[in-house]
Design an enzyme around this catalytic site. Structure first.
Site, PDB file in Angstrom:
ATOM      1  N   GLY A 232      -8.786  -0.204   0.154  1.00 46.41           N
ATOM      2  CA  GLY A 232      -8.492  -0.120   1.579  1.00 46.41           C
ATOM      3  C   GLY A 232      -9.605   0.332   2.488  1.00 46.41           C
ATOM      4  O   GLY A 232      -9.343   0.901   3.543  1.00 46.41           O
ATOM      5  N   GLU A 273      -2.511   4.830   0.159  1.00 47.25           N
ATOM      6  CA  GLU A 273      -1.660   4.085   1.095  1.00 47.25           C
ATOM      7  C   GLU A 273      -2.151   2.654   1.285  1.00 47.25           C
ATOM      8  O   GLU A 273      -1.361   1.733   1.519  1.00 47.25           O
ATOM      9  CB  GLU A 273      -1.583   4.819   2.438  1.00 47.25           C
ATOM     10  CG  GLU A 273      -2.685   4.540   3.435  1.00 47.25           C
ATOM     11  CD  GLU A 273      -4.060   5.016   2.989  1.00 47.25           C
ATOM     12  OE1 GLU A 273      -5.056   4.395   3.382  1.00 47.25           O
ATOM     13  OE2 GLU A 273      -4.143   6.001   2.244  1.00 47.25           O
ATOM     14  N   ASP A 274      -3.466   2.430   1.182  1.00 47.79           N
ATOM     15  CA  ASP A 274      -4.019   1.100   1.360  1.00 47.79           C
ATOM     16  C   ASP A 274      -3.514   0.146   0.288  1.00 47.79           C
ATOM     17  O   ASP A 274      -3.058  -0.961   0.584  1.00 47.79           O
ATOM     18  CB  ASP A 274      -5.550   1.159   1.350  1.00 47.79           C
ATOM     19  CG  ASP A 274      -6.090   2.072   0.249  1.00 47.79           C
ATOM     20  OD1 ASP A 274      -5.345   2.345  -0.720  1.00 47.79           O
ATOM     21  OD2 ASP A 274      -7.242   2.519   0.358  1.00 47.79           O
ATOM     22  N   ASN A 275      -3.567   0.587  -0.955  1.00 55.64           N
ATOM     23  CA  ASN A 275      -3.086  -0.243  -2.050  1.00 55.64           C
ATOM     24  C   ASN A 275      -1.595  -0.495  -1.948  1.00 55.64           C
ATOM     25  O   ASN A 275      -1.107  -1.609  -2.217  1.00 55.64           O
ATOM     26  CB  ASN A 275      -3.430   0.431  -3.391  1.00 55.64           C
ATOM     27  CG  ASN A 275      -3.140  -0.447  -4.581  1.00 55.64           C
ATOM     28  OD1 ASN A 275      -2.001  -0.548  -5.024  1.00 55.64           O
ATOM     29  ND2 ASN A 275      -4.170  -1.080  -5.110  1.00 55.64           N
ATOM     30  N   ALA A 278      -0.765  -3.072   0.789  1.00 54.09           N
ATOM     31  CA  ALA A 278      -1.042  -4.417   0.293  1.00 54.09           C
ATOM     32  C   ALA A 278       0.042  -4.881  -0.683  1.00 54.09           C
ATOM     33  O   ALA A 278       0.528  -6.017  -0.603  1.00 54.09           O
ATOM     34  CB  ALA A 278      -2.416  -4.453  -0.377  1.00 54.09           C
TER      35      ALA A 278
END
Length: 464
Positions: A232, A273-275, A278
């Site tokens: 991310g 949180e980015d993963n 996605a």
């Protein structure tokens, strides 16, 4: 024939099975590695200018750029300036800081004064929606964003001037994609490409890792695209899509009982949180991701070997609770373990000695990794001392991979931004207490983390 007479035959069958499986696995790894190398060559060695770069403001979709800040990160001025200089006619920038006295604000104000024509905003004060400080920092700007397309960049990322335009191209997809022949692209991400800004050894090991093995496997997995695999540091997605997902990874049409929070705030409970964003888009909306032909230039500051060690430990432990199977087989994808398995298999079949096979194996592995570096950088590793330093860092990284994994796999406590967390199911986290330290490893003074201080504390979101 007695049972004892049967034992040699059984051992032979077992050896044959292991040797065959070893060569099959080795062939698979090389196929994946060569796929990553080929895809890197095809995608990154030519970066055409997007037609959106020369369009009028009303002819392109607007983009809200969100940059969370905390302190003076390495290369901060150049990283943030690259946002102002994007060749795209319709964007706004939000710089978000939790503390109104944060040192990064002086850099931001200088840039706003330098580029008065750019629509840039400063948002101070976090809104606590979970244990993830990055999400807490971003929520206010997320709600204020004028445009549906969001581009979230970490503060240690510098982007080429054409990155935004090419990324919007990838997000919207070619005109032929409108015929339902492929699933809609809902997220565009960029491969991290590290550059060390300090002479510290850990910085160069991190650089070698991100620019070779990590990039090769990351590109290969995203080329196959059988599941979400996103880092991310630089991601584009639509706010309207994010408002439809909640991180449960269950299809949006499925009934899940009591309604849950959706949008960015729903991901404050995750460390990665980015993963998770996605993965939620992929699984809950049944859409797909793409990577543009740009990289996220990642400035690596003063990182010691210990810093590198704990950084890798942290993300192995996070991944363990998100993709357990992939984390368990990770050591078998590394050059030393994979090469040893293949060498033993070839010795069984051909009598080839390990001392002859392994140097050839490592040389070929390094050659492919350096080719991936050249594709991402646009040039080979500079010759002379710089190249030998890079290769030395690469060798050290390969040697550290298995010991780091062996240590990380046993625990669930991680240290991030000076606070300790326990990683739970699906990557959710809570603040750690002293009793949470790594099982039997808590009896070893140095084994539970770098800090044995009040950073281990219970969660109290009302006062965090």
């Amino acid at each position: 024939m007695t049972a004892d007479d049967d034992l040699p035959a059984k051992r032979d069958i077992l050896k044959l099975s292991f040797a065959t499986a070893g060569l099959v696995w080795y062939t698979f790894l090389w196929s994946l590695g060569l796929l990553g190398c080929w895809a890197a060559r095809k995608r990154y060695r030519l970066r055409p200018r997007s037609p959106l770069a020369s369009s009028g403001p009303g002819d392109v979709p607007g983009v809200s750029i969100l940059r969370p800040l905390k302190g003076l990160d390495p290369n901060l001025y150049e990283n943030l300036e690259s946002t102002f200089t994007q060749e795209y006619p319709n964007f706004e920038i939000f710089f978000t800081v939790a503390d109104e006295h944060d040192q990064a604000l002086a850099v931001v104000r200088d840039l706003i004064a330098k580029y008065p024509h750019v629509n840039a905003h400063i948002v101070t004060g976090e809104e606590v929606v979970g244990v993830n400080p990055k999400v807490n920092n971003l929520v206010k700007a997320y709600r204020q964003a004028s445009h549906d397309i969001l581009w979230v960049l970490d503060s240690n990322v510098m982007a080429d001037s054409g990155t935004l335009a090419r990324s919007v191209d990838a997000l919207d997809g070619p005109p032929s994609a409108a015929n339902n022949s492929r699933k809609r692209i809902a997220l565009v991400h960029h491969v991290p490409f590290a550059f060390a800004t300090e002479p510290a050894l850990g910085s160069h090991v991190e650089q070698a890792f991100l620019n070779t093995n990590h990039a090769k496997m990351y590109i290969a997995i995203n080329t196959v695209a059988i599941d979400s695999c996103v880092v991310g540091k630089s991601n584009l997605y639509r706010k309207s899509d994010l408002e439809r997902v909640d991180g449960t990874l269950k299809p949006a049409t499925a009934s899940s009982g009591a309604p849950r929070e959706t949008g960015l705030v729903a991901f404050g409970r995750f460390l990665a949180e980015d993963n998770m964003i996605a993965s939620a888009l992929w699984h809950e909306l049944d859409v797909r991701h793409d990577i543009s032909c740009d990289v996220a230039h990642n400035a690596v500051g003063n990182m010691t070997i210990a810093d590198y060690f704990w950084r890798r430990v942290r993300w192995i432990r996070v991944r363990k609770h998100m993709v357990l199977a992939a984390t368990l087989i990770e050591p078998f994808t590394e050059s030393i373990v994979a090469g040893t398995i293949a060498g033993l298999s070839l010795r069984y079949f051909l009598g080839l000695p390990l001392w002859l096979f392994l140097p050839l194996h490592f040389a070929a592995w390094l050659f492919v990794d350096l080719d991936v570096y050249e594709s991402l950088a646009g040039h080979p590793v500079p010759p002379g001392a710089t190249k030998w330093k890079f290769i030395g860092a690469w060798v050290l990284r390969e040697g550290l991979a298995f010991p780091i994994w062996s240590y990380a796999i046993w625990g669930s406590t991680v240290d991030w931004r000076g606070k300790a967390y326990v990683v739970m199911r699906n990557g959710e986290v809570r603040r750690a207490t002293r009793d949470d330290r790594n099982g039997w490893l808590r009896w070893i003074p140095w084994a539970s983390g770098r800090k044995d201080t009040a950073s281990y504390e219970p969660v109290d979101l009302a006062q965090d």
